[in-house]
Design a protein around this motif. Sequence first.
Motif, PDB file in Angstrom:
ATOM      1  N   ASN A 173      -6.308  39.394 -49.583  1.00  0.00           N
ATOM      2  CA  ASN A 173      -7.031  40.785 -49.959  1.00  0.00           C
ATOM      3  C   ASN A 173      -7.506  40.890 -48.462  1.00  0.00           C
ATOM      4  O   ASN A 173      -8.716  40.554 -48.105  1.00  0.00           O
ATOM      5  CB  ASN A 173      -7.829  41.096 -50.889  1.00  0.00           C
ATOM      6  CG  ASN A 173      -8.552  42.265 -51.088  1.00  0.00           C
ATOM      7  OD1 ASN A 173      -8.774  43.177 -50.243  1.00  0.00           O
ATOM      8  ND2 ASN A 173      -8.690  42.714 -52.341  1.00  0.00           N
ATOM      9  N   ILE A 174      -7.093  41.968 -47.465  1.00  0.00           N
ATOM     10  CA  ILE A 174      -7.572  42.061 -46.193  1.00  0.00           C
ATOM     11  C   ILE A 174      -8.621  43.286 -46.122  1.00  0.00           C
ATOM     12  O   ILE A 174      -8.968  43.767 -44.940  1.00  0.00           O
ATOM     13  CB  ILE A 174      -6.320  42.131 -45.239  1.00  0.00           C
ATOM     14  CG1 ILE A 174      -5.371  43.364 -45.478  1.00  0.00           C
ATOM     15  CG2 ILE A 174      -5.680  40.974 -44.977  1.00  0.00           C
ATOM     16  CD1 ILE A 174      -4.458  43.770 -44.686  1.00  0.00           C
ATOM     17  N   GLN A 175      -8.972  43.857 -47.055  1.00  0.00           N
ATOM     18  CA  GLN A 175     -10.052  44.831 -47.362  1.00  0.00           C
ATOM     19  C   GLN A 175      -9.794  46.013 -46.507  1.00  0.00           C
ATOM     20  O   GLN A 175     -10.170  45.957 -45.120  1.00  0.00           O
ATOM     21  CB  GLN A 175     -11.369  44.264 -46.837  1.00  0.00           C
ATOM     22  CG  GLN A 175     -12.642  45.141 -47.278  1.00  0.00           C
ATOM     23  CD  GLN A 175     -13.918  44.743 -46.916  1.00  0.00           C
ATOM     24  OE1 GLN A 175     -14.144  44.158 -45.627  1.00  0.00           O
ATOM     25  NE2 GLN A 175     -15.086  45.173 -47.329  1.00  0.00           N
ATOM     26  N   ASN A 176      -9.488  47.102 -47.274  1.00  0.00           N
ATOM     27  CA  ASN A 176      -9.378  48.441 -46.434  1.00  0.00           C
ATOM     28  C   ASN A 176      -8.409  48.246 -45.295  1.00  0.00           C
ATOM     29  O   ASN A 176      -8.905  48.879 -44.153  1.00  0.00           O
ATOM     30  CB  ASN A 176     -10.709  48.858 -46.036  1.00  0.00           C
ATOM     31  CG  ASN A 176     -11.615  48.743 -47.093  1.00  0.00           C
ATOM     32  OD1 ASN A 176     -11.468  49.364 -48.450  1.00  0.00           O
ATOM     33  ND2 ASN A 176     -12.928  48.690 -46.900  1.00  0.00           N
TER      34      ASN A 176
ATOM     35  N   THR B 107     -12.875  32.758 -53.908  1.00  0.00           N
ATOM     36  CA  THR B 107     -12.022  33.300 -52.980  1.00  0.00           C
ATOM     37  C   THR B 107     -12.849  34.658 -52.553  1.00  0.00           C
ATOM     38  O   THR B 107     -12.255  35.484 -51.995  1.00  0.00           O
ATOM     39  CB  THR B 107     -10.787  33.928 -53.935  1.00  0.00           C
ATOM     40  OG1 THR B 107     -11.242  34.771 -54.868  1.00  0.00           O
ATOM     41  CG2 THR B 107     -10.177  32.655 -54.209  1.00  0.00           C
ATOM     42  N   THR B 108     -14.146  34.773 -52.665  1.00  0.00           N
ATOM     43  CA  THR B 108     -14.954  35.798 -52.122  1.00  0.00           C
ATOM     44  C   THR B 108     -15.955  35.165 -51.371  1.00  0.00           C
ATOM     45  O   THR B 108     -16.261  33.916 -51.101  1.00  0.00           O
ATOM     46  CB  THR B 108     -15.347  36.776 -53.184  1.00  0.00           C
ATOM     47  OG1 THR B 108     -16.298  35.772 -54.016  1.00  0.00           O
ATOM     48  CG2 THR B 108     -14.309  37.102 -54.227  1.00  0.00           C
ATOM     49  N   TYR B 109     -16.826  36.194 -50.793  1.00  0.00           N
ATOM     50  CA  TYR B 109     -18.156  36.009 -50.165  1.00  0.00           C
ATOM     51  C   TYR B 109     -19.137  35.192 -51.158  1.00  0.00           C
ATOM     52  O   TYR B 109     -19.945  34.404 -50.559  1.00  0.00           O
ATOM     53  CB  TYR B 109     -18.703  37.212 -49.414  1.00  0.00           C
ATOM     54  CG  TYR B 109     -19.110  38.016 -50.159  1.00  0.00           C
ATOM     55  CD1 TYR B 109     -20.320  37.962 -50.990  1.00  0.00           C
ATOM     56  CD2 TYR B 109     -18.205  39.206 -50.419  1.00  0.00           C
ATOM     57  CE1 TYR B 109     -20.596  39.234 -51.709  1.00  0.00           C
ATOM     58  CE2 TYR B 109     -18.330  40.246 -51.500  1.00  0.00           C
ATOM     59  CZ  TYR B 109     -19.393  40.148 -52.189  1.00  0.00           C
ATOM     60  OH  TYR B 109     -19.946  41.298 -52.923  1.00  0.00           O
TER      61      TYR B 109
ATOM     62  N   TYR C 190     -12.653  31.876 -38.604  1.00  0.00           N
ATOM     63  CA  TYR C 190     -12.286  33.290 -38.685  1.00  0.00           C
ATOM     64  C   TYR C 190     -12.209  33.850 -39.961  1.00  0.00           C
ATOM     65  O   TYR C 190     -12.982  35.268 -40.138  1.00  0.00           O
ATOM     66  CB  TYR C 190     -10.819  33.586 -38.324  1.00  0.00           C
ATOM     67  CG  TYR C 190     -10.040  34.890 -38.417  1.00  0.00           C
ATOM     68  CD1 TYR C 190     -10.498  35.959 -37.511  1.00  0.00           C
ATOM     69  CD2 TYR C 190      -9.301  35.336 -39.097  1.00  0.00           C
ATOM     70  CE1 TYR C 190     -10.079  37.462 -37.571  1.00  0.00           C
ATOM     71  CE2 TYR C 190      -8.718  36.587 -39.416  1.00  0.00           C
ATOM     72  CZ  TYR C 190      -9.152  37.432 -38.590  1.00  0.00           C
ATOM     73  OH  TYR C 190      -8.506  38.866 -38.693  1.00  0.00           O
ATOM     74  N   THR C 191     -11.902  33.258 -41.067  1.00  0.00           N
ATOM     75  CA  THR C 191     -11.791  33.911 -42.471  1.00  0.00           C
ATOM     76  C   THR C 191     -13.255  33.829 -43.073  1.00  0.00           C
ATOM     77  O   THR C 191     -13.244  34.714 -44.014  1.00  0.00           O
ATOM     78  CB  THR C 191     -10.769  33.234 -43.247  1.00  0.00           C
ATOM     79  OG1 THR C 191     -11.329  31.789 -43.528  1.00  0.00           O
ATOM     80  CG2 THR C 191      -9.427  33.059 -42.596  1.00  0.00           C
TER      81      THR C 191
ATOM     82  N   SER D  53     -13.205  40.182 -43.893  1.00  0.00           N
ATOM     83  CA  SER D  53     -12.592  40.564 -45.236  1.00  0.00           C
ATOM     84  C   SER D  53     -13.593  40.171 -45.978  1.00  0.00           C
ATOM     85  O   SER D  53     -14.514  39.031 -45.727  1.00  0.00           O
ATOM     86  CB  SER D  53     -11.411  40.206 -45.830  1.00  0.00           C
ATOM     87  OG  SER D  53     -10.969  40.513 -47.113  1.00  0.00           O
ATOM     88  N   ASP D  54     -13.960  40.718 -47.584  1.00  0.00           N
ATOM     89  CA  ASP D  54     -14.752  40.209 -48.278  1.00  0.00           C
ATOM     90  C   ASP D  54     -14.047  39.183 -49.260  1.00  0.00           C
ATOM     91  O   ASP D  54     -14.502  38.711 -50.282  1.00  0.00           O
ATOM     92  CB  ASP D  54     -15.295  41.323 -49.285  1.00  0.00           C
ATOM     93  CG  ASP D  54     -14.311  42.098 -49.785  1.00  0.00           C
ATOM     94  OD1 ASP D  54     -13.064  42.211 -49.495  1.00  0.00           O
ATOM     95  OD2 ASP D  54     -14.709  43.081 -50.726  1.00  0.00           O
TER      96      ASP D  54
END
Length: 332
Positions: free
Chosen positions: A46-49, A272-274, A302-303, A319-320
């Motif tokens: 999910n690359i956020q927006n 899988t999130t912040y 990077y991620t 991304s978030d």
Amino acid sequence: MKTTNLNSGILCMRHLYIVCIMAFMVGFSSCSGTSSPDNLRVLFWNIQNGMWSGQDDNYDAFVEWVSEQQPDICIWCEAQSIYLSGTADAMPREDRYLVDNWDELAARYGHTYCYVGGHRDNYPQVITSKYPIENIARITDAEPDSIVSHGAGWARVNVNGQALNLVSLHLWPLRYTYGATDREASIAENGGDRYRRMEMEYICNQTIKSVSGAEEQMWFMAGDFNARSRRDNWFYKYPEDDTRLLVHDYIQQNTPYIDIIADKYPNEFKTTTYGESRIDFVYCTRPLYDRIVQAEVLLDEYTTPVRDPKGLSNFWNPSDHLPILVEFKMGK
């Protein structure tokens, strides 16, 4: 006194040195993204927006990172440009680079084919691939029976003469029911969780459950489910009847899908999130699961999600969410 053959000893040491170097190179190649030509690497993120944080550098860092992973298939969630760089201001539709130019962007990391799944709003999923992509169904539904909120897609690729079904999705993200007129009342009834459960059943009925013998076929489902799994409840410690578990209960009880990350990392929580939530999932059927070489949630320099320094609400760089990579051995 016992004597030794010096030349024999040197040869043994050389042999040991070569074995060690070969072992190191195998480990290095696995970490660096190289793999057997018979293997298939599938990347979900999910690359956020529409990779909002990549707009300023023409997506150069994004393309470099993707190229390093050497994926054969990518599934991108939130794959449309929405906001102007560095802001939360809506980007005019005529200025949006994505989704229309995904073929151009994908070519930069070596993918020739591009597929835009069904979507009803600004949050489509896009599949790019080194293999031709066949559309089976773009799942959007229509008013007034709007079951699917963002949308879903069912595509198929042929890998070494073998059919691989790909299902992408992005479930409703909020606590109230999609389209609720009284949002507070809907939240009180856990409307969002119940809606996601209904949405998930609908997508499965339109895809894997519409095919006879799917459990013997190769299916891969990936997406942002916006729901927690009972497989992680040893970590969350939610009540057994918590509605946040409904979506994945349905999948695990009614489909042949296997939760790849949970199965490969039992009793190890993989966010899988912040924060500390696993809401992005990759599932597959047994014939594909038995071919898995490796499966990872990719957290690297990077991620790693970094909150946007301007304090924009819910904006993170890059991304978030975190990406997930699964590699399969596809040789016959």
